[in-house]
Design an enzyme around this catalytic site. Structure first.
Site, PDB file in Angstrom:
ATOM      1  N   PHE A   8       0.815  -1.202   0.041  1.00 37.50           N
ATOM      2  CA  PHE A   8      -0.081  -0.088   0.047  1.00 37.50           C
ATOM      3  C   PHE A   8       0.939   1.204   0.005  1.00 37.50           C
ATOM      4  CE2 PHE A   8      -3.303  -2.844   1.834  1.00 37.50           C
ATOM      5  CZ  PHE A   8      -4.380  -2.399   1.206  1.00 37.50           C
ATOM      6  N   ASP A   9       0.566   2.149  -0.955  1.00 39.84           N
ATOM      7  CA  ASP A   9       1.002   3.592  -0.744  1.00 39.84           C
ATOM      8  C   ASP A   9       0.478   4.379   0.594  1.00 39.84           C
ATOM      9  OD1 ASP A   9       1.957   6.151  -1.432  1.00 39.84           O
ATOM     10  OD2 ASP A   9       0.191   6.672  -2.319  1.00 39.84           O
TER      11      ASP A   9
END
Length: 228
Positions: A8-9
Site C-alpha cells: 500500500f501507498d
C-alpha cells in the site's frame, strides 16, 4: 488472481493527505504570521505534487522538493518568509496530524482477517510518515514499512522494489498487488517490475500515455470486491 501480499501507498491511498496537508499548512502559516486562506493551500498543493512527481522520476533532488516547493510558493504569492523554518514547523505539524479516509481502517482489518500480508510503501519523509503512522492505529496491520527517506531509494525505482522484495519473507511478485493513487510512482513501480497494480482513481479520470494499471477503483472498499 488471489494476492497474498498487498503493498500500500500511504498518502491519498490510506491517509487523506489533502485535508491533512491543508490543516498543517494553514496552522504553519498562522504560527509564522503568514496570511493564508484555504485556496492558498491548493496553490501550494499543486506545486508540492508536481515536485514530488519529478522526484519520483529522478529529475530533481529531495531538497528541490522539500525547500523548493516553499520557495516556488513564495514566488507565486509574491511574499517572503524563511522557507527552512516554514518547512521545520510544517513537517512537525504533519507528523502530528493524521486524517484517514473513512474506509481505511475497516479495509485493512478485513484484509488481515482474510490472511493477506500488508506492507506500507511510501516516498514520504521519515519523520512525517513515522509520526502519522504511530498515531493512526494502523501500524498493527503492516508487517513492515518501507519509506524512501529511510532506504535511500524512491518509487518507482528498481532499487526501491528490490529493497522491498529482499525484506519481505517469501516474496513472490506473482502473488503481489501494489495499491496506490499515483500513476507516476505506484503504478509505474508495478509496471517496471512486472507486478500487478491497482490504481485509486476517485474522480474516474481517463488514462493516457503508456502507464495503465491492471485494476482501477474509486475507493479502498472496492478492493475487497473481487480483486483480493
Amino acid at each position: 488472481m488471489s494476492y497474498k501480499i498487498i503493498l500500500f501507498d500511504a498518502d491519498d491511498t490510506l491517509f487523506d493527505f489533502y485535508h491533512t496537508g491543508q490543516k498543517s499548512f494553514l496552522k504553519t502559516c498562522k504560527t509564522l504570521g503568514i496570511p493564508a486562506v484555504e485556496p492558498d493551500y491548493d496553490v501550494y498543493s499543486d506545486i508540492n505534487q508536481k515536485r514530488w512527481d519529478l522526484f519520483s522520476l529522478g529529475k530533481i533532488t529531495k531538497e528541490d522538493v522539500i525547500l523548493g516547493r516553499f520557495k516556488e510558493y513564495a514566488e507565486v504569492k509574491n511574499i517572503t518568509f524563511d522557507v527552512k523554518r516554514f518547512n521545520e514547523i510544517y513537517e512537525q505539524n504533519l507528523s502530528e496530524t493524521c486524517i484517514l479516509f473513512p474506509e481505511t481502517f475497516a479495509t485493512l482489518k478485513e484484509l488481515n482477517e482474510r490472511g493477506k500480508r500488508c506492507f506500507l510503501i511510501t516516498n514520504g519523509l521519515k519523520k512525517v510518515q513515522r509520526g502519522r503512522l504511530a498515531i493512526s492505529g494502523l501500524a498493527p496491520f503492516f508487517e513492515n514499512v518501507f519509506i524512501s527517506d529511510e532506504i535511500g531509494f524512491q518509487k518507482p525505482s528498481k532499487e526501491f522494489f528490490d529493497c522491498v522484495a529482499e525484506n519481505v519473507p517469501g516474496f513472490d511478485k506473482r502473488e503481489t498487488l501494489i495499491v496506490g493513487d499515483s500513476l507516476v510512482s505506484d503504478v509505474a513501480l508495478g509496471i517496471n517490475n512486472e507486478t500487478d497494480t491497482c490504481h485509486i482513481n476517485p474522480n474516474n479520470l481517463p488514462y493516457s500515455g503508456d502507464i495503465y494499471p491492471k485494476y482501477t477503483i474509486r475507493n479502498l472498499t472496492e478492493l475487497l470486491c473481487g480483486i483480493v
